[in-house]
Write a protein that holds these residues in place. Structure first.
Motif, short mmCIF file in Angstrom:
data_model
loop_
_atom_site.label_atom_id
_atom_site.label_comp_id
_atom_site.label_asym_id
_atom_site.label_seq_id
_atom_site.Cartn_x
_atom_site.Cartn_y
_atom_site.Cartn_z
N UNK A 196 0.74 -1.24 -0.10
CA UNK A 196 -0.03 -0.02 0.07
C UNK A 196 0.75 1.28 0.01
N UNK A 197 1.99 1.05 0.71
CA UNK A 197 2.73 2.32 0.87
C UNK A 197 3.38 2.64 -0.49
N UNK A 198 3.84 1.83 -1.33
CA UNK A 198 4.88 2.13 -2.61
C UNK A 198 4.20 2.03 -4.04
N UNK A 199 2.90 1.52 -3.81
CA UNK A 199 2.26 1.23 -5.28
C UNK A 199 1.53 2.21 -6.05
N UNK A 200 1.53 2.14 -7.37
CA UNK A 200 0.42 2.94 -7.90
C UNK A 200 -0.77 2.07 -8.32
N UNK A 201 -0.23 0.81 -8.85
CA UNK A 201 -1.18 -0.27 -9.03
C UNK A 201 -0.66 -1.57 -8.47
N UNK A 202 -1.66 -2.29 -8.00
CA UNK A 202 -1.67 -3.54 -7.34
C UNK A 202 -2.41 -4.70 -8.04
N UNK A 203 -1.52 -5.86 -8.28
CA UNK A 203 -2.26 -7.01 -8.79
C UNK A 203 -2.14 -7.95 -7.76
N UNK A 204 -3.36 -8.56 -7.60
CA UNK A 204 -3.32 -9.75 -6.54
C UNK A 204 -3.29 -11.18 -7.14
N UNK A 205 -2.20 -12.04 -6.96
CA UNK A 205 -2.38 -13.09 -7.39
C UNK A 205 -2.40 -14.31 -6.71
N UNK A 206 -3.30 -15.36 -7.55
CA UNK A 206 -3.53 -16.61 -6.54
C UNK A 206 -3.17 -17.74 -7.44
N UNK A 207 -2.31 -18.77 -7.46
CA UNK A 207 -2.18 -19.74 -7.85
C UNK A 207 -1.79 -19.57 -9.63
N UNK A 208 -1.04 -18.61 -9.66
CA UNK A 208 -0.39 -18.53 -10.97
C UNK A 208 -1.12 -17.40 -11.84
N UNK A 209 -2.22 -16.86 -11.47
CA UNK A 209 -3.05 -15.94 -12.28
C UNK A 209 -3.25 -14.63 -11.31
N UNK A 210 -3.51 -13.51 -12.06
CA UNK A 210 -4.07 -12.43 -11.29
C UNK A 210 -5.38 -12.47 -11.14
N UNK A 211 -5.92 -12.46 -10.00
CA UNK A 211 -7.40 -12.50 -9.61
C UNK A 211 -7.91 -11.19 -9.41
N UNK A 212 -7.23 -10.10 -9.21
CA UNK A 212 -7.79 -8.74 -8.97
C UNK A 212 -6.47 -7.78 -9.27
N UNK A 213 -7.08 -6.69 -10.19
CA UNK A 213 -5.88 -5.73 -10.55
C UNK A 213 -6.36 -4.53 -10.49
N UNK A 214 -5.96 -3.42 -9.60
CA UNK A 214 -6.67 -2.05 -9.42
C UNK A 214 -5.60 -1.06 -9.08
N UNK A 215 -5.80 0.22 -9.50
CA UNK A 215 -4.96 1.12 -8.57
C UNK A 215 -5.11 1.02 -7.13
N UNK A 216 -3.89 1.21 -6.50
CA UNK A 216 -3.71 1.05 -5.39
C UNK A 216 -4.87 1.34 -4.19
N UNK A 217 -5.26 2.79 -4.42
CA UNK A 217 -6.06 3.18 -3.40
C UNK A 217 -7.50 2.35 -3.68
#
Lengths: 321, 329
Positions: free
Chosen positions: B225-246
């Protein structure tokens, strides 16, 4: 009325070729029956060393060079090895960070549990096996009756740590020393294991010394917390006070440097420098070179724990003389 | 928005063969076994920004880090570095010097027999960036100052430094080839919390000063949260959610993201009863059918068990979840 565990002025030394290193110095605290005492600090602060000294498993050449450890009023720091071995397990259970080093890979988990139970409790092997299955169910191992004859490597990391918890609790000790019990686990598994430890400690009335570097775990689990720095207790008090209104500049610095999850800050409050090595602990207060509120006295004299609001802090800011 | 992204991946995948030796396989009558560490990951990182990938162990985030710098070759999909194919870029030293990596363990990633000066100067020498010993020493001194160490520290060996200082040395080494793109694989996980704050501050400061682009890999959501502009959440080899950090932190949508945030112990001491997500991360060798999260998901239904959800955009968030798409979340 005695405390369950009392540590008085504990000092642990490591003789080396270049002189004696003092790993713990003048550490004192008590744990009451059923209480969870959190012990936090950064690596090298001496928190694990304190746990190891209590369960009598200091790594040689480390040795207790002063002070006393009392369990229900009885000294346990000077017992012969065999006698201490009986206390460990029966009266004090231990949980370590890595479940693979606690479990013997060559024996089934059932055999390890039964051995612990029959050593410490008056049960025959068949009864002990039933008790072992009950414990595995209690710690949330699915199909415990079928899995009791499995080997440690057949379990996942989270499940292994559950087995270790069963092993530590099965002889019904009054005190558990848990050293970073969730550090090796993923966050979703960590939450499960902490919830389990908390529930079992409450149900069985077991006291716990919870050693961890994770302040979040302490905040959610402990009743009181001791903050350690460079081999000494810097502050000790009720967990809410220490987390929200830390008195020692080190504890408040430590709290401030934890990145918050609920907001973004432009610049995190870091503490300059790093903890001194054991061979170069500064004179006076060990924190003085990093302390933003350092005074002349801090460089000369070492402060003892002084009353500071609802906690006690080893800091000259709270000296009223 | 026509500027070329610093890095772009399309349908990136990496499989590992984890079969037993052929004879044993024959005797046991079993086929080949494949571990799908990364299975179809697409993202792009605009210049000067930070993309973070978060997830639990085994989700494939470190494999992605190694894929985008070319330490692993992709089994499928491609990586474009500043508009050109990664493999072509890796063959050109001038392009290669534009990307660097910072590793998790500052004890293992610095050669214990080299002086700090030589460690930091190695990329300078390898790419022939600065000629002459005196000029190289000067450049190293400048880099050491930049990361908050003293130019005099150059003559010391890594063991003379604490963990945080070693990570500063790793950063100085990474910066020595004047890179524009840095891949940071858990750069603060091995550090104490007060030192972690120093390193995170340093990375943010360097980013704004030098205009760096970061791919940041971490399991720690608070750090992300402190460093990102965008964040991707990964689960078992895939991105399940991707969004601007806020957006991700204020309104997480995927049930796994919400479970992860729920699981983190906090300092608020509100006394809230947390509802830890049950179960464990399944094996990437034999992942569940449909959505890989369905065995642990409170919202799973028959569709989730049968059909794998693709990433779909809702406003600013992309989510791979049938429940969110159908409005059941």
């Amino acid at each position: 009325m005695n405390s369950l565990l009392e540590v008085r002025n504990l000092r642990v030394e490591f003789p080396t070729r270049r002189g004696t290193l003092v790993a713990l110095d003048d550490v004192s605290f008590a744990i009451e029956p059923g209480e969870v005492l959190g012990v936090v600090g950064e690596s090298g602060a001496g928190k694990s060393m304190t746990g190891a000294a209590i369960i009598g498993l200091l790594e040689p050449p480390g040795r207790i060079a002063g002070g006393q450890i009392l369990l229900e009023g009885r000294r346990i720091d000077n017992l012969p090895y065999e006698e201490m071995r009986r206390i460990r397990g029966r009266h004090i259970g231990a949980i370590f960070q890595d479940p693979l080093t606690t479990l013997n890979p060559l024996y089934t988990i059932g055999r390890q549990l039964v051995e612990t139970i029959t050593t410490h409790l008056p049960l025959n092997p068949a009864q002990a096996r039933e008790r072992a299955i009950e414990w595995l169910e209690l710690v949330g191992i699915p199909a415990a009756r079928d899995r009791i004859d499995a080997y440690p490597h057949q379990f996942s990391g989270g499940m292994r740590q559950r087995v270790v918890i069963a092993l530590a609790l099965c002889a019904e000790p009054k005190l558990i020393v848990a050293d970073e019990p969730t550090t090796a686990l993923d966050v979703s598994i960590q939450a499960q294991v902490i919830a389990l430890l908390k529930r079992l400690a409450r149900e069985k009335g077991t006291a716990m010394m919870l050693v961890t570097h994770d302040m979040g775990v302490i905040a959610e689990t402990a009743d009181r917390v001791a903050v350690m720095y460079a081999g000494r207790v810097a502050e000790i008090g009720p967990v809410r006070e220490v987390v929200k209104h830390a008195k020692h500049p080190y504890s408040s610095g430590l709290m401030a440097s934890i990145p918050p999850l609920d907001r973004r800050v432009d610049k995190l409050a870091a503490i300059d420098g790093s903890m001194p090595r054991l061979s170069a602990i500064p004179q006076g207060c060990a924190y003085n070179p990093r302390c933003p509120q350092v005074m002349e006295r801090c460089r000369q004299q070492r402060p003892d724990l002084l009353p500071a609001g609802e906690t006690r802090a080893a800091c000259w800011l709270y000296a009223h003389d | 928005m026509t500027e070329t992204p610093m890095l772009e991946t399309r349908d990136l995948a990496r499989f590992f063969d984890v079969s037993r030796p052929p004879l044993q396989r024959l005797l046991a009558r079993e086929g080949k076994r494949t571990l799908r560490a990364v299975d179809g990951v697409s993202f792009s990182i605009p210049k000067g920004t930070t993309l973070s990938l978060v997830g639990e162990s085994g989700c494939g985030k470190s494999t992605v880090a190694r894929l985008v710098v070319g330490l692993y070759s992709a089994s499928r999909g491609d990586v474009r570095f500043d508009g050109q194919d990664l493999h072509a870029a890796r063959r050109d030293p001038a392009q290669r010097s534009r990307m660097q990596m910072i590793f998790q363990d500052p004890y293992a990633s610095l050669n214990p027999r080299w002086r700090v000066l030589d460690i930091i100067a190695e990329p300078i020498r390898a790419f022939g960036l600065v000629k002459g010993d005196a000029a190289q020493r000067e450049r190293v001194a400048e880099l050491l100052t930049q990361v908050g160490l003293s130019p005099l520290d150059g003559v010391k060996f890594p063991h003379e430094f604490s963990g945080g200082q070693r990570q500063r040395i790793s950063i100085a080494r990474a910066l020595s080839s004047n890179p524009e793109f840095l891949v940071c694989d858990e750069p603060t996980s091995a550090l104490d919390v007060s030192v972690q704050a120093q390193i995170l501050n340093l990375m943010k400061e360097l980013q704004s000063r030098l205009g760096l682009t970061f791919l940041f890999i971490s399991h720690n959501l608070a750090v992300v949260r402190q460093v990102s502009d965008r964040v991707g959440v990964m689960y078992l080899g895939r991105i399940v959610e991707m969004a601007p950090a806020e957006t991700l932190f204020t309104s997480p949508r995927h049930p796994y993201t919400r479970a992860l945030m729920e699981a983190i112990p906090d300092l608020e001491m509100s006394g809230r009863q947390r509802m830890p997500v049950g179960g464990e991360v399944p094996s990437p060798i034999d992942p569940p059918s449909g959505c890989a999260f369905h065995p642990r998901c409170p919202l799973a239904n028959d569709r989730c068990r049968a059909e794998r959800p693709e990433l779909k955009a809702h406003a600013l968030t992309e989510t791979a979840c049938h429940a969110v798409e159908e409005g059941r979340g």
